[in-house]
Design a protein around this motif. Structure first.
Motif, PDB file in Angstrom:
ATOM      1  N   VAL A 295      73.805 -14.451  28.632  1.00 42.66           N
ATOM      2  CA  VAL A 295      74.390 -14.547  29.967  1.00 42.66           C
ATOM      3  C   VAL A 295      74.734 -13.161  30.504  1.00 42.66           C
TER       4      VAL A 295
ATOM      5  N   VAL B 141      72.315 -26.706  29.877  1.00 42.72           N
ATOM      6  CA  VAL B 141      73.776 -26.751  29.921  1.00 42.72           C
ATOM      7  C   VAL B 141      74.376 -26.877  28.523  1.00 42.72           C
TER       8      VAL B 141
ATOM      9  N   THR C 264      73.343 -19.525  37.265  1.00 34.54           N
ATOM     10  CA  THR C 264      73.431 -20.881  36.760  1.00 34.54           C
ATOM     11  C   THR C 264      72.542 -21.007  35.524  1.00 34.54           C
ATOM     12  N   THR C 265      72.364 -22.227  35.028  1.00 35.30           N
ATOM     13  CA  THR C 265      71.644 -22.368  33.765  1.00 35.30           C
ATOM     14  C   THR C 265      70.147 -22.564  33.967  1.00 35.30           C
TER      15      THR C 265
ATOM     16  N   MET D  17      80.145 -22.527  31.472  1.00 38.93           N
ATOM     17  CA  MET D  17      80.268 -21.078  31.253  1.00 38.93           C
ATOM     18  C   MET D  17      81.715 -20.611  31.323  1.00 38.93           C
TER      19      MET D  17
ATOM     20  N   LEU E 156      74.993 -23.958  26.001  1.00 39.85           N
ATOM     21  CA  LEU E 156      76.162 -23.082  26.126  1.00 39.85           C
ATOM     22  C   LEU E 156      77.264 -23.481  25.161  1.00 39.85           C
TER      23      LEU E 156
ATOM     24  N   GLU F  41      71.708 -32.117  35.221  1.00 40.43           N
ATOM     25  CA  GLU F  41      70.621 -31.171  35.388  1.00 40.43           C
ATOM     26  C   GLU F  41      69.683 -31.699  36.473  1.00 40.43           C
TER      27      GLU F  41
ATOM     28  N   CYS G   1      78.154 -22.819  36.491  1.00 39.50           N
ATOM     29  CA  CYS G   1      78.069 -23.941  35.569  1.00 39.50           C
ATOM     30  C   CYS G   1      79.425 -24.119  34.900  1.00 39.50           C
TER      31      CYS G   1
ATOM     32  N   LEU H 236      68.927 -21.326  30.390  1.00 47.20           N
ATOM     33  CA  LEU H 236      69.599 -22.022  29.296  1.00 47.20           C
ATOM     34  C   LEU H 236      69.951 -23.432  29.729  1.00 47.20           C
TER      35      LEU H 236
END
Lengths: 241, 241, 241, 241, 241, 241
Positions: free
Chosen positions: E160, E145, E113-114, E183, E148, E45, E180, E143
């Motif tokens: 998402v 990582v 992306t997150t 996902m 998820l 991150e 990501c 969100l």
């Protein structure tokens, strides 16, 4: 070390404020000369003001004692390239200084300037400096340059602060660049309030100029910034045909 | 339709040559006014000359009767943006006119200018106009501007022609742009000799200006080219602090 | 001087409107030939229509008498590069003519086209011409091409005018480019209403073409626009393997 | 999975060579259909050949059974965007496939094509794909397309190999892209001799297409590659005005 | 053919999911080795996580048997260039694989992306790959990582999916790239729901890697990806001065 | 004010030289801490060395007392973005500092580095900083990093000086940037000999850092340089699947 800080417009009040900022931020041992060219427009709001201010600025420098370095205190960086030709010492515009500094502090920055008509000028400058991809937006607060000095301080501060907060959110930027020499005195309060680096061009340019002069660096004189060529005397009349 | 062609430097001979070119290429019904601003440098060789020429050009236009359109006959396009502010009719620099035209005629073009110090100015202009990817090179013939009018014609022509042929080969370009108002009179002979389109800025700008004026198009006045703001009278002295 | 204006689609009504515009704006002494290639799509709405229209346009030109210059009256500029190869006289697309002109008149421009599917095509063209930084947005009015000729005039005008005003505000642009050959007849009224330069590609391209032809400039034939190579007769069958 | 490999020119020999390459490199379970559009130019050497080839290619695909994916085996990627509209399955040009692959294998690549006139087309494609900064040069070997199949193999190989080695040295590139469908059969030998990755578009596009089809990915149909709009029947004659 | 898929973070659950995806999409005959470097951050991150993950990834590869190709399963493409140096077989980041693929399928794409902090990293990557003009936006779903994998599947999917639909509308994009590695398992359902190509980096990179390896292509070793130089043993202590 | 100057490689001699330079150029009142991370490669020659050096540098900073600002003394600017995340004070790489400074002094600059393999890294950095258009070339002197300290001074100086002079002529640049921390001690002599500004990254970065710290500016913490997120403890084993 003496740095000549030139406010290219002819507002004495703004010149004084810029000089005060420069003297407050400079290092011990640095002398600041702050003045503005007589005959220049009272403020620089657009291209034609910039042309006239640049002209008078060149004349002012030619008639002044050489300084070790020069700061052009107009965020449009008007006349910077011309000044690089006629001076030996390095020359920095406050716009370029602030934009370069912003890329050293944040992933993305936004610029807050005064008038909408200056927006394309600053966008073009950012593009020319190569920093357009880092600049997420140039925005106008809708204030004329002189209003920043005329207005009671709190009113101008509130207007600028609200505009800045909205811009940072919308642009998702992590730094703010103040796009006008007349906003200099607002920088610290804005930074405290907004929680992001707020970059003021005048103070940044003075400190960067101290760095360049301190390192013995001067403008390159073998290319586009070579000293002006001497002209042969004109052969004929006044040029009207 | 009257087009005001301004040679921003103060060379009477060059102004005359530019005026002659403009009158030769313009359409029936177009009147050409060609002059140059008194007080301007004798030639524009670099940034500071450009600043001074732009200043005097603005003054000249303000003191002249409004024309339907304006051509700035310096390949650096000095002062074009400022002039767009103060005039209503459209304004074209000969540099931008020639570069845009070259992209309509060829896949890639090269620019031949006089002095090395002008090269980065023209490169930056090409980049600002967005045409850098089509411009394979900006090259200096090593001749000062005034030499083009001073030299016996054949000598200057031979120098320019040899330089141009070498450039086209090296750059693999299929058009040549003449990067100096003082090369105007060489264009046709060069084109015949080189076998590629040779674009002269003066004649191209005059004809493009006829097109814009003929279509009733004027400079947009709602953004960066709005008329200059009126300044409030300054409150204090001469600005020296 | 004869200019061949080609509407690459096969709509007779649009061809007639385009021809009328061209004749109305051209100079005395210019002859306009306006036609469209039989077999071409009725309108050009996307890439595959463009491929087919370009093909038929090349055939049309090969079967026509050579003109002094060519205008391709589709805002996608479909087939312009191919036509530059097979013709001697210069070739201009109305999209490129309008975009180049807009940069001569305004700091920033926006394009209004008909359908969303054309947006990336025009964005890519603006990028290829190098003008993307000056173009603040390409927008679709949501009207099919043929609706512009079918609709009662006032209805189409109102739709386009409202869309244009909203775009100019949102994009902070000081010029509007009409992104479709079928909007030609709306240009003058739009300019009066909106208070900004409204650039129509057909009329601009015709006038710019007059300029290029008038200056004796032709397409460069030593590079990417050289005349097509003659093919050797194929040695074998129809190419199916 | 069936991949339709289209040689857009009408050279049967080249089509056969391309089909052979495709079948040699494809995975088990992949069926290759290789053909070329009757009526297309014998070779694609410039823009107008490209326009005609694209036209015939669209017709060929419309008359063929739908394939799972399409490879356009011309390094100019002619007609790829149009084909993306009319087909459901993904479409890849060999030029884009090779250029994208080269950026996955090397810091910088150079392209070797056949004729000088193709150079600006490939440069423009590289720019459009965004890969221009990774491509250090596009160079022409000075061979017509058909010479690659006509010449005795060793002679063509030597010419291409020498040109490639010189280019890699001059450009300081660490990969070579073969810029012509007709060079396909030379790739492996060149790679062995030169000691750098030599990327052939045909084989790369076939394998990348297997990847896209295998993942169930198809061309997006909600934007610029949406299926063509149905046209209303034309109201009037043949469009001549 | 063996492909080494490296999840640069140390989440075992995510590694397992990535390995499952890779094995599900790979061709017959391809062996997938999926692991992650012990000692790496639990998730990547931002920049400093990326630096550490890249370091441990290099160590992991040096201690592993050479594979035929390598996939770096972090959308930031962290450490890809370094890995290209130490390995012979080609190396692909899932970010670059997905972005390149998106340009083969759609006119414009958006990335989801997150976290907001990853946005400038991905924007910079898109710019470096040259694909910024095709990418209309990089957006954060907000969100972390690991959420998820932690969240009940339907909840994460809904979040998402709603974010993706809003992004596509706002950006007018015709493809979505999942930004990501975590996902991956949502891709197919998202594509079905959204009606546009949804490109997952893991599966795309695996299939593109099969293509490169299948063609015998390896990383170029004559330039910026040459094998690391052997260091001379240091002459002095630990480097503290 | 204390500036932590980190030589990311583990050469004690180079660290000492860098520290000496920093102390010689810094202002009164500035304390320089110069060290290098134990465990780092002896020199940074390419991407993988950079990854490892960045990793060890982050560890070094985490174990050190916070400084007011940080200078990363590797011209590749390895790990600068990661360091911006974990530190509060501003962070400057010597590469970015030197390149930005060069654009303040000259129209165009060239970079002289040691090894060819570093060229694409520096080109990519220049592009990422937006300064590629001002940088006319990145060139390798063909010397390994450690040779600069090993070699008898005059020999290394002569090699570098000859290379620099040739580069300036070929690139027509008016400034030279020394592209390696190990060239620091050669800067002044080179400038005297070459007659152009010679920009050394170490000294420039130290002085620019004094400027930023002196102005109270810190790295923005609301975007891509926010402090790293705390990770949840991993739920499972070592990540191998």
């Amino acid at each position: 070390m003496r740095i000549h800080v030139i406010n290219p417009n002819s507002s004495a009040a703004m010149t004084e404020a810029i000089g005060d900022t420069a003297r407050r931020v400079c290092s011990n041992g640095t002398t600041i000369t702050a003045d503005c060219p007589p005959g220049s427009p009272a403020s620089i709001e657009g291209h034609s003001d910039g042309v006239r201010a640049a002209y008078h600025m060149l004349g002012l420098v030619e008639q002044s004692d050489p300084a070790d370095g020069y700061v052009v205190a107009c965020f449009d960086d008007t006349g910077v390239d011309g000044l690089r030709e006629i001076a030996s010492g390095p020359v920095l515009g406050i716009g370029e200084a602030a934009m370069h500094a912003a890329t050293m502090l944040a992933c993305r920055f936004s610029i807050l300037t005064t008038l909408e008509r200056s927006v394309p000028i600053l966008e073009d400058n950012a593009a020319r400096y190569g920093l357009a991809a880092r600049c997420r937006g140039v925005h106008a607060a809708g204030l004329p340059v002189l209003a920043l000095e005329d207005a009671a301080d709190d009113s101008a501060f509130s207007t600028v602060c609200e505009a800045a907060a909205a811009i940072l959110t919308r642009d998702r930027s992590d730094a703010l660049v103040l796009g006008c020499g007349g906003m200099t005195h607002l920088a610290k309060r804005l930074g405290d309030r907004l929680g992001v680096p707020v970059v003021d061009g005048v103070s940044t340019a003075v400190r960067f100029m101290e760095a360049l002069v301190g390192l013995g660096l001067k403008t390159g004189k073998t290319g586009g910034y070579a000293f002006p060529l001497q002209k042969q005397p004109p052969k004929t009349g006044d040029g009207h045909v």
